[in-house]
Design a protein around this motif. Structure first.
Motif, PDB file in Angstrom:
ATOM      1  N   ALA A 254       0.863  -1.198   0.000  1.00 41.35           N
ATOM      2  CA  ALA A 254       0.000   0.000   0.000  1.00 41.35           C
ATOM      3  C   ALA A 254       0.891   1.238   0.000  1.00 41.35           C
ATOM      4  O   ALA A 254       1.815   1.329   0.810  1.00 41.35           O
TER       5      ALA A 254
ATOM      6  N   LYS B 206       0.792   5.152   0.703  1.00 36.95           N
ATOM      7  CA  LYS B 206      -0.115   6.032   1.444  1.00 36.95           C
ATOM      8  C   LYS B 206       0.433   7.452   1.535  1.00 36.95           C
ATOM      9  O   LYS B 206       1.643   7.656   1.518  1.00 36.95           O
TER      10      LYS B 206
ATOM     11  N   LEU C 161      -2.703  -5.221   3.914  1.00 37.11           N
ATOM     12  CA  LEU C 161      -3.465  -6.303   4.551  1.00 37.11           C
ATOM     13  C   LEU C 161      -4.756  -6.506   3.762  1.00 37.11           C
ATOM     14  O   LEU C 161      -5.491  -5.554   3.507  1.00 37.11           O
TER      15      LEU C 161
ATOM     16  N   GLN D 123     -17.624  -0.072   7.149  1.00 38.69           N
ATOM     17  CA  GLN D 123     -17.408   1.242   6.548  1.00 38.69           C
ATOM     18  C   GLN D 123     -17.686   1.156   5.048  1.00 38.69           C
ATOM     19  O   GLN D 123     -17.595   0.078   4.464  1.00 38.69           O
TER      20      GLN D 123
ATOM     21  N   GLU E  15      -5.899   3.915  16.659  1.00 43.96           N
ATOM     22  CA  GLU E  15      -6.490   3.023  15.652  1.00 43.96           C
ATOM     23  C   GLU E  15      -5.508   1.918  15.278  1.00 43.96           C
ATOM     24  O   GLU E  15      -4.304   2.164  15.132  1.00 43.96           O
TER      25      GLU E  15
ATOM     26  N   GLU F  48      -3.061   4.819  13.208  1.00 44.95           N
ATOM     27  CA  GLU F  48      -2.974   6.260  13.483  1.00 44.95           C
ATOM     28  C   GLU F  48      -3.632   6.551  14.830  1.00 44.95           C
ATOM     29  O   GLU F  48      -4.271   5.669  15.408  1.00 44.95           O
TER      30      GLU F  48
ATOM     31  N   THR G 286     -13.137  -4.579   6.902  1.00 42.42           N
ATOM     32  CA  THR G 286     -13.278  -3.226   6.344  1.00 42.42           C
ATOM     33  C   THR G 286     -13.695  -3.261   4.881  1.00 42.42           C
ATOM     34  O   THR G 286     -14.088  -2.251   4.327  1.00 42.42           O
TER      35      THR G 286
HETATM   36  C1  MV4 Z   1      -4.458  -0.115   5.198  1.00 40.19           C
HETATM   37  C2  MV4 Z   1      -5.278  -1.204   4.806  1.00 40.19           C
HETATM   38  C3  MV4 Z   1      -4.672  -2.430   4.534  1.00 40.19           C
HETATM   39  N1  MV4 Z   1      -3.326  -2.547   4.625  1.00 40.19           N
HETATM   40  N2  MV4 Z   1      -3.130  -0.280   5.289  1.00 40.19           N
HETATM   41  C4  MV4 Z   1      -7.792   3.239   5.042  1.00 40.19           C
HETATM   42  C5  MV4 Z   1      -8.007   4.457   5.871  1.00 40.19           C
HETATM   43  C6  MV4 Z   1      -6.723   4.728   6.521  1.00 40.19           C
HETATM   44  N3  MV4 Z   1      -6.950   5.091   7.886  1.00 40.19           N
HETATM   45  C7  MV4 Z   1      -5.933   3.452   6.440  1.00 40.19           C
HETATM   46  N4  MV4 Z   1      -6.742   2.534   5.649  1.00 40.19           N
HETATM   47  C8  MV4 Z   1      -6.295   1.287   5.376  1.00 40.19           C
HETATM   48  N5  MV4 Z   1      -4.988   1.081   5.483  1.00 40.19           N
HETATM   49  C9  MV4 Z   1      -2.583  -1.466   4.990  1.00 40.19           C
HETATM   50  N6  MV4 Z   1      -1.258  -1.601   5.074  1.00 40.19           N
HETATM   51  C10 MV4 Z   1      -6.670  -1.005   4.721  1.00 40.19           C
HETATM   52  C11 MV4 Z   1      -7.162   0.240   4.978  1.00 40.19           C
HETATM   53  C12 MV4 Z   1      -8.594   0.432   4.847  1.00 40.19           C
HETATM   54  C13 MV4 Z   1      -9.346   0.714   5.952  1.00 40.19           C
HETATM   55  C14 MV4 Z   1      -8.751   0.862   7.197  1.00 40.19           C
HETATM   56  C15 MV4 Z   1      -9.557   1.141   8.282  1.00 40.19           C
HETATM   57  C16 MV4 Z   1     -10.922   1.289   8.124  1.00 40.19           C
HETATM   58  C17 MV4 Z   1     -11.501   1.159   6.910  1.00 40.19           C
HETATM   59  C18 MV4 Z   1     -10.731   0.872   5.798  1.00 40.19           C
HETATM   60  C19 MV4 Z   1     -11.317   0.743   4.555  1.00 40.19           C
HETATM   61  C20 MV4 Z   1     -10.545   0.458   3.475  1.00 40.19           C
HETATM   62  C21 MV4 Z   1      -9.168   0.308   3.613  1.00 40.19           C
END
Ligand code: MV4
Length: 596
Positions: A170, A172, A217, A246, A289, A301, A452
């Motif tokens: 990912a 970001k 993930l 979500q 989180e 975070e 998620t």
């Molecule tokens: C991720 C992930 C899977 N793997 N990071 C989306 C929002 C941001 N706070 C971080 N998010 C994610 N990061 C890795 N390495 C999947 C998500 C994600 C997600 C995370 C939390 C709540 C809802 C989500 C919806 C889609 C993807």
């Protein structure tokens, strides 16, 4: 009458007399309620559209901020500082959103000798940037998803990481949030394009293009841990909330405790959250989180504010988190230790948004609550920002309120929530209630195996049709009339769809303009004009002049009511004019393109 709380000085007391709530809607109402219970005077602020809003009606005094949009009012620092000055408030609660995580705002308030009910600005700063928050967590011994904390310079670094740790990865945005700008890369061949796209979107959305990479993930749950820290060195974890339900990073359903969540993991996650909080000098209520997958959790975070979903923690622990925010801000020490935190039963929260979930589209549906019957009875709480007759504006987020239940176990809480949703009657606009019912009824949710990605990849809402009882004709010129009939002594409720003229008893009235079906697709005004259904900002244009487009194809993305709404072509044709570019502000009805 003001409350007297023991300060953090020898023998001194610090009196919290008057709190100004720099927010609106349900969270403003929530804070005002606890202030009133504590004998603290309350001050509301309001925009021109919120002049008669519920939070204004409940406050002891209220000050106009002027303006309509959030930028003109609730994000107008000078107007809020002026209200603080005029009211003589000695503390400010920011709620969530708006200025709740803005260090300049917090500093402007404390510089005037007024208490900011929240963490120190330094803690907000550390946690506001995803890379520095990750570095702080790592330094405290709490790992994020395996990745690189350094800012990416070249796509080759993404490839090297993927080859070493495995695909997918990912990419970001370092200054991002809510998943915006996040790119999933399945292999080396996608790395360059994904890196460029992530940088471009990060710059467009957040004004900064720094990005980083970590393993992706594939089926994570989003589990967050509530923490409470005072100014006497006490930092406790209160329990977790599962926020995995979500859609496009907008939470729909939250619960505590998380389903199928081992107690040893809970304990470890709670201790990790305390470590992260202490590492950044956190004070007040906060949330750490995590992503949780295959029995492992990873720091994601930290949110340095009270969260929308805090009530599920309150119902399970019996604590009033706003009360403890106020006490901590006044210098009081926590009166209980970690071992005295009690968690009992199960709580579920459903966010009721003014959105039309028909077809799974969740189109904003601002309007007037011509009817709002709230559920009640054992174990039911409704935190609403509006009452019947109030109008939900397109200028702010569309959260009407949160329906929250508590019961002795998860299955009972799930059934209680379904009962409470059925009892909740809202007319005049569409809401997400039908979608929430689909979620709560689904066997996957009942079994606690959602993640998620479940709402967007498994839950099927394509057949969902929401009929709004609005007192206005629908796009076939019919009026929905709720009627009750008694047949052979048995009572039946039904909805009759009558031609508007027939349905309006007595005086013949001109047929009003048919209410749009609520989609966010174009409302064709003049021939071929593609227009926007509400005020907002164009964040992306997907076509160029000369492109051939199909009916329903996305022309551009409109950000409105904190959501991204596709604006689509009403019919097939060729784009002959584009009237907007990314970043343009548009008003309801503005033409964005001509398709002929
Ligand atoms: C991720 C992930 C899977 N793997 N990071 C989306 C929002 C941001 N706070 C971080 N998010 C994610 N990061 C890795 N390495 C999947 C998500 C994600 C997600 C995370 C939390 C709540 C809802 C989500 C919806 C889609 C993807």
């Amino acid at each position: 009458m003001s409350s007297t709380v023991k300060g953090n000085y020898e023998g001194d007391t610090q009196v919290l007399k008057k709190v100004l709530v720099a927010n609106r809607g349900e969270i403003a109402v929530r804070v005002l309620r606890t202030c009133r219970e504590m004998g603290i005077a309350t001050v509301a602020v309001y925009s021109e559209l919120d002049r008669d809003a519920l939070h204004v009606r409940l406050a002891d005094e209220a000050y106009a901020l002027g303006g309509q949009t959030a930028a003109e009012s609730y994000l107008n620092t000078e107007a809020i500082l002026d209200a603080i000055e005029k009211s003589g408030a000695d503390a400010v609660h920011p709620g969530y959103g708006f200025f709740s995580e803005n260090t300049d705002f917090a500093r402007a308030i404390t510089a005037r000798g007024v208490t900011f009910i929240g963490p120190p600005p330094e803690a907000i700063e550390v946690m506001g940037d995803k890379i520095s928050s990750r570095i702080a967590a790592e330094a405290a011994g709490v790992s994020g998803v395996p990745g690189r904390s350094q800012t990416l310079v070249h796509a080759d670094e993404v490839i090297a990481f993927g080859e070493k740790f495995g695909w997918p990865v990912a990419i970001k945005a370092a200054y991002g949030g809510g998943g915006r700008g996040m790119k999933v890369v399945k292999g080396a061949d996608e790395a360059a394009a994904a890196f460029e796209s992530a940088q471009r979107e990060s710059l467009a959305y957040f004004g900064r293009d720094e990005c980083y990479v970590e393993r992706y993930l594939t089926w994570p749950r989003h589990i967050e841990m509530q923490v409470l820290a005072d100014t006497h060195g006490n930092t406790l974890w209160l329990g977790e909330r599962d926020c995995s339900c979500q859609r496009r990073h907008q939470k729909l359903v939250e619960e505590s405790p998380a389903a199928n969540f081992p107690d040893e993991v809970r304990q470890a996650m709670g201790e990790a959250a305390v470590k992260v909080s202490k590492a950044c000098g956190y004070v007040n209520a906060g949330t750490v989180e995590f992503l949780y997958q295959d029995g492992e959790f990873y720091f994601l975070e930290m949110n340095t504010r009270l969260q929308v979903e805090h009530p599920v923690t309150e119902l399970v622990t019996g604590l009033d988190l706003v009360e403890w925010q106020l006490r901590i801000a006044a210098g009081e020490a926590l009166t209980f230790g970690q071992d005295e935190v009690r968690r009992q039963g199960h709580s579920i929260e459903v966010r009721i948004n003014a959105e039309d979930p028909s077809g799974g589209r969740f189109t904003p549906s601002p309007g007037t609550l011509t009817k709002f019957t709230q559920a009640s009875g054992p174990g039911v709480r409704m935190d609403a920002g509006y009452m019947e007759g109030d109008t939900v504006s397109q200028y702010y987020d569309n959260l009407i309120g949160k329906l929250v239940v508590w019961a002795d176990d998860r299955e009972h809480a799930r059934r209680r929530m379904l009962r409470a949703l059925e009892e909740t009657v809202i007319e005049g606009l569409a809401t997400t209630i039908p979608a929430a019912e689909r979620i709560l009824e689904h066997q996957d949710f009942a079994d606690g195996i959602h993640s998620t990605k479940w709402v967007e990849e498994v839950l099927d809402l394509s057949d969902l049709v929401v009929n709004v009882t609005s007192g206005e004709a629908d796009d076939q010129g019919r009026l929905a009339k709720a009627v009750t009939a008694e047949v052979n002594g048995q009572r039946y409720e039904m909805t009759l769809y009558l031609p508007e003229m027939q349905a309006v008893a007595g005086v013949a009235q001109p047929t009003k303009k048919a209410r749009r079906s609520g989609g966010s697709s174009a409302v064709i005004g003049q021939a071929g004009a593609v227009t926007v259904p509400m005020q907002g900002t164009i964040v992306k244009v997907m076509v160029e002049v000369g492109d051939a487009v199909e009916a329903g194809q996305t022309i551009c993305i409109l950000e409105a009511m904190k959501m991204e709404n596709p604006i689509t072509a009403g019919a097939a044709g060729t784009v002959t004019e584009l009237k907007v570019t990314a970043g343009d502000s548009v008003a309801n009805g503005d033409v964005v393109a001509i398709v002929e």
